[in-house]
Design an enzyme around this catalytic site. Structure first.
Site, PDB file in Angstrom:
ATOM      1  N   LYS A 178       0.845  -1.201   0.000  1.00  0.00           N
ATOM      2  CA  LYS A 178       0.000   0.000   0.000  1.00  0.00           C
ATOM      3  C   LYS A 178       0.877   1.246   0.000  1.00  0.00           C
ATOM      4  O   LYS A 178       1.900   1.309   0.692  1.00  0.00           O
ATOM      5  CB  LYS A 178      -0.893   0.000   1.235  1.00  0.00           C
ATOM      6  CG  LYS A 178      -1.772   1.241   1.335  1.00  0.00           C
ATOM      7  CD  LYS A 178      -2.031   1.599   2.764  1.00  0.00           C
ATOM      8  CE  LYS A 178      -2.613   2.984   2.874  1.00  0.00           C
ATOM      9  NZ  LYS A 178      -3.065   3.302   4.227  1.00  0.00           N
ATOM     10  N   TYR A 391      -0.952  10.495   8.552  1.00  0.00           N
ATOM     11  CA  TYR A 391      -0.449   9.520   9.531  1.00  0.00           C
ATOM     12  C   TYR A 391       0.855   8.951   9.041  1.00  0.00           C
ATOM     13  O   TYR A 391       1.221   9.123   7.887  1.00  0.00           O
ATOM     14  CB  TYR A 391      -1.454   8.388   9.789  1.00  0.00           C
ATOM     15  CG  TYR A 391      -1.769   7.529   8.610  1.00  0.00           C
ATOM     16  CD1 TYR A 391      -0.980   6.420   8.303  1.00  0.00           C
ATOM     17  CD2 TYR A 391      -2.867   7.808   7.788  1.00  0.00           C
ATOM     18  CE1 TYR A 391      -1.287   5.615   7.215  1.00  0.00           C
ATOM     19  CE2 TYR A 391      -3.163   7.007   6.719  1.00  0.00           C
ATOM     20  CZ  TYR A 391      -2.382   5.916   6.433  1.00  0.00           C
ATOM     21  OH  TYR A 391      -2.679   5.112   5.355  1.00  0.00           O
TER      22      TYR A 391
END
Length: 391
Positions: A178, A391
């Site tokens: 990812k 994040y």
């Protein structure tokens, strides 16, 4: 007088042919043209296709637990826990040892620390997933940094050394990857930011596939702003057009990728809230205009929606015909109630695992287009939008 000769170059994943021009001084100026049918040099093609299909299997989606240690620390702080490796391990163990999770979840995305961790009994987390027939995945980007020359926007770093890292992650058991980058509508978005996001995603995808990992392609369009849903659609179509242009330029195998798009919604501060049916209509319109049917799975991010909102919107999309496996890759929208139920107490682990199964099952049913919000708790209806979320 100039003459030309044909030359071949072997790239990491394909071959290119160009005319090499010689001038009177003997110097060269190569011009390269992409072959109409790329010559694949990958050895993982069949495995990539199989992995993508397994993740995009009916009634299942992805549990995203790939938050960085710093962001995981914020989650733990919300229930009064210190950000230590032992506490992070305890929370991951709670999630990954939930009995029956594989009925609703087909893949789990790890942060690097988690990929190498084990339970307190010494069982690798990767093996916990395999027992439930869940594919292990890995976050491979190195986070967002300011993009020079842009309108206060960001770009995602991490291409340096990516090939060697992917090879190591594959050896450790990961089978998909990812890479998250973001696009901000209030910031324009600028053409530079969109192009940088698309090019970075394409290079990452090609490198991941060359090392046996199915890439999740994620240009998150942040919810920030007061714009209407029509503006989100316009930006999303522009972003995905660029993404697929560069994916093709990099000879990425479309059958061996998964997408993680944002749902097409109004900005979080827009005065009118859209219904699940409206969000489904606009989101599927964007997908039908930009995403080839060859892509096996569309695994939506929740982007700060409440647990119930994310499930209702997913359900609405699966009540309309479309050629893809439309499912979920949720982090907070699967974990919010779980974390609050756990509170860091060993005696609450089973109750927290039951909460995870309830949310996972709800989204599984939504993937099949049969979800009803009847009986959902008030906690599950609370929004989780954070402006400028990173994040």
């Amino acid at each position: 007088m100039a003459c030309t000769s044909l030359v071949k170059l072997n790239a990491s994943s394909s071959q290119w042919i160009g005319k090499q021009s010689f001038n009177n001084q003997g110097s060269t100026r190569p011009t390269f043209h992409r072959l109409a049918v790329p010559i694949q040099a990958r050895s993982y093609t069949d495995e990539l296709v199989q992995t993508a299909k397994l993740i995009a299997s009916p009634g299942r989606g992805i549990l995203a637990i790939d938050e960085s240690n710093a962001t995981c620390g914020k989650r733990l702080a919300s229930i009064g826990l210190e950000n230590t490796e032992i506490n992070r391990q305890a929370y991951r163990q709670l999630l990954l040892t939930t009995p029956g999770l594989g009925e609703y979840v087909s893949g789990a995305i790890f942060f690097e620390e988690t990929l190498y961790q084990s339970t307190t009994d010494g069982k690798k987390f990767v093996d916990c997933l395999r027992e439930e027939k869940i594919m292990p995945g890995i976050k491979v980007d190195k986070g967002l940094v300011p993009l020079p020359g842009s309108n206060g926007e960001s770009w995602c770093q991490g291409l340096d050394g990516l090939a060697s890292r992917c090879a190591e992650y594959y050896k450790q058991g990961a089978r998909f990857a990812k890479w998250r980058t973001v696009v901000s509508i209030p910031c324009g978005p600028s053409a530079l930011a969109v192009k940088e996001a698309a090019w970075g995603l394409a290079r990452y995808a090609a490198i991941s596939q060359d090392n046996g990992l199915v890439p999740i392609v994620e240009p998150e369009i942040l919810l920030d702003g007061d714009h209407p849903i029509e503006r989100t659609l316009e930006v999303a179509e522009n972003v995905w057009a660029e993404v697929f242009f560069y994916l093709a330029q990099n000879n990425v195998l479309f059958e061996g990728i998964l997408l993680k798009p944002s749902m097409v919604t109004p900005g979080a501060e827009h005065k009118e809230k859209a219904s699940p049916e409206t969000i489904a209509k606009y989101t599927l319109k964007m997908l039908s205009r930009r995403v080839p049917p060859a892509v096996p799975g569309i695994m939506f991010l929740s982007g700060g929606q409440s647990e119930v909102e994310a499930t209702l919107n997913l359900n609405a999309m699966n009540q309309q015909p479309n050629p893809w496996h439309v499912s979920f890759s949720y982090a907070r929208a699967l974990q919010n109630t779980v974390l609050k139920t756990w509170q860091g107490l060993p005696e609450n682990v089973e109750a927290a695992q039951r909460a995870l199964l309830i949310r996972a099952k709800a989204n599984s049913i939504a993937q099949l287009g049969r979800y009803s919000a009847e009986g959902e708790s008030e906690e599950a209806k609370k929004g989780m939008f954070v402006k400028g979320y990173t994040y």
